[in-house]
Structure formats: C-alpha cells, structure tokens
Design a protein around this motif. Sequence first.
Motif, PDB file in Angstrom:
ATOM      1  N   GLY A  63      38.935  61.115  -0.464  1.00 32.69           N
ATOM      2  CA  GLY A  63      38.569  60.358  -1.653  1.00 32.69           C
ATOM      3  C   GLY A  63      39.372  59.081  -1.771  1.00 32.69           C
ATOM      4  N   LEU A  64      40.656  59.146  -1.442  1.00 31.48           N
ATOM      5  CA  LEU A  64      41.506  57.961  -1.481  1.00 31.48           C
ATOM      6  C   LEU A  64      41.169  56.996  -0.357  1.00 31.48           C
ATOM      7  N   ASP A  65      40.815  57.534   0.800  1.00 34.29           N
ATOM      8  CA  ASP A  65      40.521  56.690   1.967  1.00 34.29           C
ATOM      9  C   ASP A  65      39.385  57.326   2.778  1.00 34.29           C
ATOM     10  N   PRO A  66      38.130  56.917   2.534  1.00 31.22           N
ATOM     11  CA  PRO A  66      36.981  57.494   3.245  1.00 31.22           C
ATOM     12  C   PRO A  66      36.963  57.209   4.743  1.00 31.22           C
ATOM     13  N   ASP A  67      37.855  56.334   5.217  1.00 35.61           N
ATOM     14  CA  ASP A  67      37.909  56.033   6.651  1.00 35.61           C
ATOM     15  C   ASP A  67      38.954  56.876   7.386  1.00 35.61           C
ATOM     16  N   LEU A  68      39.596  57.780   6.676  1.00 34.55           N
ATOM     17  CA  LEU A  68      40.657  58.593   7.271  1.00 34.55           C
ATOM     18  C   LEU A  68      40.070  59.678   8.175  1.00 34.55           C
ATOM     19  N   GLU A 122      31.341  64.186   8.881  1.00 41.75           N
ATOM     20  CA  GLU A 122      31.629  62.753   8.828  1.00 41.75           C
ATOM     21  C   GLU A 122      31.297  62.196   7.444  1.00 41.75           C
ATOM     22  N   ILE A 123      32.050  61.180   7.035  1.00 43.19           N
ATOM     23  CA  ILE A 123      31.829  60.535   5.743  1.00 43.19           C
ATOM     24  C   ILE A 123      30.759  59.455   5.901  1.00 43.19           C
ATOM     25  N   VAL A 124      29.728  59.529   5.104  1.00 41.13           N
ATOM     26  CA  VAL A 124      28.597  58.606   5.205  1.00 41.13           C
ATOM     27  C   VAL A 124      29.043  57.180   4.877  1.00 41.13           C
ATOM     28  N   GLY A 125      28.719  56.253   5.768  1.00 44.71           N
ATOM     29  CA  GLY A 125      29.033  54.850   5.558  1.00 44.71           C
ATOM     30  C   GLY A 125      30.463  54.466   5.854  1.00 44.71           C
ATOM     31  N   HIS A 126      31.238  55.402   6.407  1.00 46.58           N
ATOM     32  CA  HIS A 126      32.646  55.137   6.686  1.00 46.58           C
ATOM     33  C   HIS A 126      33.029  55.750   8.028  1.00 46.58           C
ATOM     34  N   GLU A 127      34.263  55.486   8.436  1.00 47.52           N
ATOM     35  CA  GLU A 127      34.775  56.019   9.699  1.00 47.52           C
ATOM     36  C   GLU A 127      35.439  57.382   9.542  1.00 47.52           C
ATOM     37  N   LEU A 139      41.231  68.695  21.440  1.00 45.39           N
ATOM     38  CA  LEU A 139      40.954  67.555  20.565  1.00 45.39           C
ATOM     39  C   LEU A 139      40.696  66.302  21.394  1.00 45.39           C
ATOM     40  N   THR A 140      40.265  66.484  22.611  1.00 48.65           N
ATOM     41  CA  THR A 140      40.051  65.372  23.523  1.00 48.65           C
ATOM     42  C   THR A 140      39.077  64.355  22.928  1.00 48.65           C
ATOM     43  N   GLY A 141      39.485  63.092  22.960  1.00 50.39           N
ATOM     44  CA  GLY A 141      38.617  62.021  22.489  1.00 50.39           C
ATOM     45  C   GLY A 141      38.679  61.763  21.008  1.00 50.39           C
ATOM     46  N   ASN A 142      39.494  62.527  20.285  1.00 48.99           N
ATOM     47  CA  ASN A 142      39.570  62.361  18.839  1.00 48.99           C
ATOM     48  C   ASN A 142      40.896  61.743  18.420  1.00 48.99           C
ATOM     49  N   ARG A 143      40.826  60.587  17.772  1.00 48.81           N
ATOM     50  CA  ARG A 143      42.015  60.006  17.155  1.00 48.81           C
ATOM     51  C   ARG A 143      42.220  60.679  15.811  1.00 48.81           C
ATOM     52  N   VAL A 144      43.454  61.001  15.508  1.00 44.27           N
ATOM     53  CA  VAL A 144      43.736  61.697  14.254  1.00 44.27           C
ATOM     54  C   VAL A 144      44.722  60.880  13.423  1.00 44.27           C
ATOM     55  N   ARG A 177      50.373  65.995  19.247  1.00 44.88           N
ATOM     56  CA  ARG A 177      51.129  64.738  19.288  1.00 44.88           C
ATOM     57  C   ARG A 177      50.401  63.646  20.082  1.00 44.88           C
ATOM     58  N   THR A 178      49.612  64.011  21.067  1.00 42.67           N
ATOM     59  CA  THR A 178      48.936  62.986  21.878  1.00 42.67           C
ATOM     60  C   THR A 178      47.742  62.374  21.155  1.00 42.67           C
ATOM     61  N   ARG A 179      47.277  62.995  20.077  1.00 44.26           N
ATOM     62  CA  ARG A 179      46.143  62.453  19.323  1.00 44.26           C
ATOM     63  C   ARG A 179      46.593  61.510  18.214  1.00 44.26           C
ATOM     64  N   MET A 180      47.905  61.368  18.050  1.00 44.54           N
ATOM     65  CA  MET A 180      48.441  60.620  16.918  1.00 44.54           C
ATOM     66  C   MET A 180      48.824  59.198  17.310  1.00 44.54           C
ATOM     67  N   HIS A 181      48.897  58.317  16.284  1.00 45.09           N
ATOM     68  CA  HIS A 181      49.282  56.927  16.492  1.00 45.09           C
ATOM     69  C   HIS A 181      50.422  56.589  15.539  1.00 45.09           C
ATOM     70  N   ASN A 182      50.827  55.330  15.500  1.00 52.30           N
ATOM     71  CA  ASN A 182      52.014  54.935  14.735  1.00 52.30           C
ATOM     72  C   ASN A 182      51.940  55.295  13.258  1.00 52.30           C
ATOM     73  N   ALA A 183      50.755  55.214  12.670  1.00 52.19           N
ATOM     74  CA  ALA A 183      50.616  55.445  11.228  1.00 52.19           C
ATOM     75  C   ALA A 183      50.152  56.857  10.891  1.00 52.19           C
ATOM     76  N   SER A 184      50.032  57.730  11.870  1.00 52.01           N
ATOM     77  CA  SER A 184      49.550  59.084  11.615  1.00 52.01           C
ATOM     78  C   SER A 184      50.533  59.868  10.756  1.00 52.01           C
ATOM     79  N   ARG A 185      49.978  60.838  10.018  1.00 48.63           N
ATOM     80  CA  ARG A 185      50.773  61.713   9.172  1.00 48.63           C
ATOM     81  C   ARG A 185      50.602  63.164   9.609  1.00 48.63           C
ATOM     82  N   GLU A 186      51.653  63.961   9.367  1.00 46.24           N
ATOM     83  CA  GLU A 186      51.621  65.386   9.719  1.00 46.24           C
ATOM     84  C   GLU A 186      52.065  66.235   8.543  1.00 46.24           C
TER      85      GLU A 186
END
Length: 282
Positions: A63-68, A122-127, A139-144, A177-186
């Motif tokens: 709800g806060l970020d539909p692209d998450l 998936e969220i309609v109209g968003h990422e 989780l191959t191919g999925n950015r988290v 850990r391999t699916r995560m990027h600099n701004a990812s949260r856990e």
Amino acid sequence: MISFTDYALAVYPFLELEWFHRTYYRVLEAFAEGRVRRLMISMPPQHGKSVGATTLLPAYLLGLDPDLRIAIASYSASLASKFNRRVQRILCSAEYGELFPDTTIKRGSKPPEYIRTADEVEIVGHEGSLLSVGREGSLTGNRVDCFILDDLYKDALEANSPLIRANCWEWYTSVVRTRMHNASRELIVFTRWHEEDLIGTLTAREPVAELKEWAQLDGLPADTWLHLNFEALKSSPPTGIDPRMPGEALWEQQQGRALLEAKRRLDPLQFESMYQGHPSSR
C-alpha cells in the motif's frame, strides 16, 4: 500516512491488541517506512507474530509502495502459500481499497496480463509483486526489495538437526542474499529453537543491536540488525520497549504466569529457547 496499527484494525476489525502488539506494530511500521532495514523479531508461540509480520505487513508495504517486490519464505512452500493467500484477501477487501486505492490485484481473469496464483501475485499498473517460497526453494530471476522470513524451522526436531540448520544457512546465503540489492530490506521473525538457528548464526557473524529504547529506530547503521525479543516471562530489566517488571507474563489473559511456569517445569531448557528467546546448548 495511516499508522500500521490503525491500518491493522481497519482491515482486521476483530483484532484484540495488547500493549505488546502495539509495540510490535510500531516497530513493524518503522521497518515499512525504511527507517529500519534489517530486523529480527523473536516471540513465544501463539502470540500473534505471523499475523503482524507475514499477513498484515506485506499488504501494508504494498500500500505504501505498489512497486515493491516482496518475498515471503517459510519452512514449507504450502505454509508460505497460505500466508500469500491471506495477504491477497486483504488486498481484495473493501477496507483496504479505501486506504490504498492505487494498490490492486487481478480479479478473476482481468487484467489478463497480470499474474495471480497462490504463490505469486502482481500489482496492477505497477512493478510490485508478492512471491512466496518454501525454505530451500528457488528464487532465480527474481529481484527482491523486501524479504520476510517467518518460521524457517518446522519444530524442535528440525532445529536440532545440524543438517537442516546447515541447509537453511546455505539457502539463506546462496539464495536469499543473492536476490538482494543495496536498498533491500530483511525481516526475520520466528520462535527461537536453537542457539545456532538463523538468528543465532547471524548474530555471531554480523552486528546486532538489541532493541531496548524507541530512539534506536532511527539512525541505525545500514549493516546492523535490530533485534526485538519478547520474553514470555520477563526476566531482564524493564526498558522503554518492554516496561514489564521481572516475572510478569507477556500476555497474562492468553498465557498467564501460572501456565508458563508449568511449561517451564516440564522442560526448562526448551522453555528458555521457545518462550524466552534465550536458546542455550544442552
């Protein structure tokens, strides 16, 4: 922005929140806002940890970020899928639609280009999306952007198995850990079973701060874990987060002191692990 507690009561009006639930939800809100990026929560069984972290939180985040892009993991794919379905029911509710009108998911066959299964939506109209996976799943191919790991061990038998603990750790380091990027949260939330479970292993290898005062929710280094542990029977000194006096039960109306003391007498070491969050070697 609506607070996490007010949102929870809006979509789940039957919730009965004790003081520690409101504390728990305030910490989850800080996580949702990105003020805390790495969060560990340990709580006794049957105290509402999964309702907060794995049912209510993912919908709030979207709800806060539909692209998450969110991933939920648990000890089995079927349990992770159950969490996913619960979140989807919230996303489809009228109460949620009033709070977050921009966050919607596929209804029936429309829109046809979007995914909605028991394991992924998936969220309609968003990422944004919500994906569920069992421990050791791919989780191959999925950015988290946000990982929620809830109950990675089914029971004491699993947690006491060196092989399962080693497999869980390998899956965490090689998949999560391999699916995560600099701004990812856990977020890691579960009942403690063993001193070398995932929380214990991470605590031995990475910086961890025990959450005792509200000021710690701001200004924490990005690489530091914040750990919130709710003891079933208070044994540590009172803090701003948990002001109980030693000996007080966390939820007296549900699991009172007399019941907890009886459980402690049956197996003191297991009680210290599961109910107090202080696992130790037998």
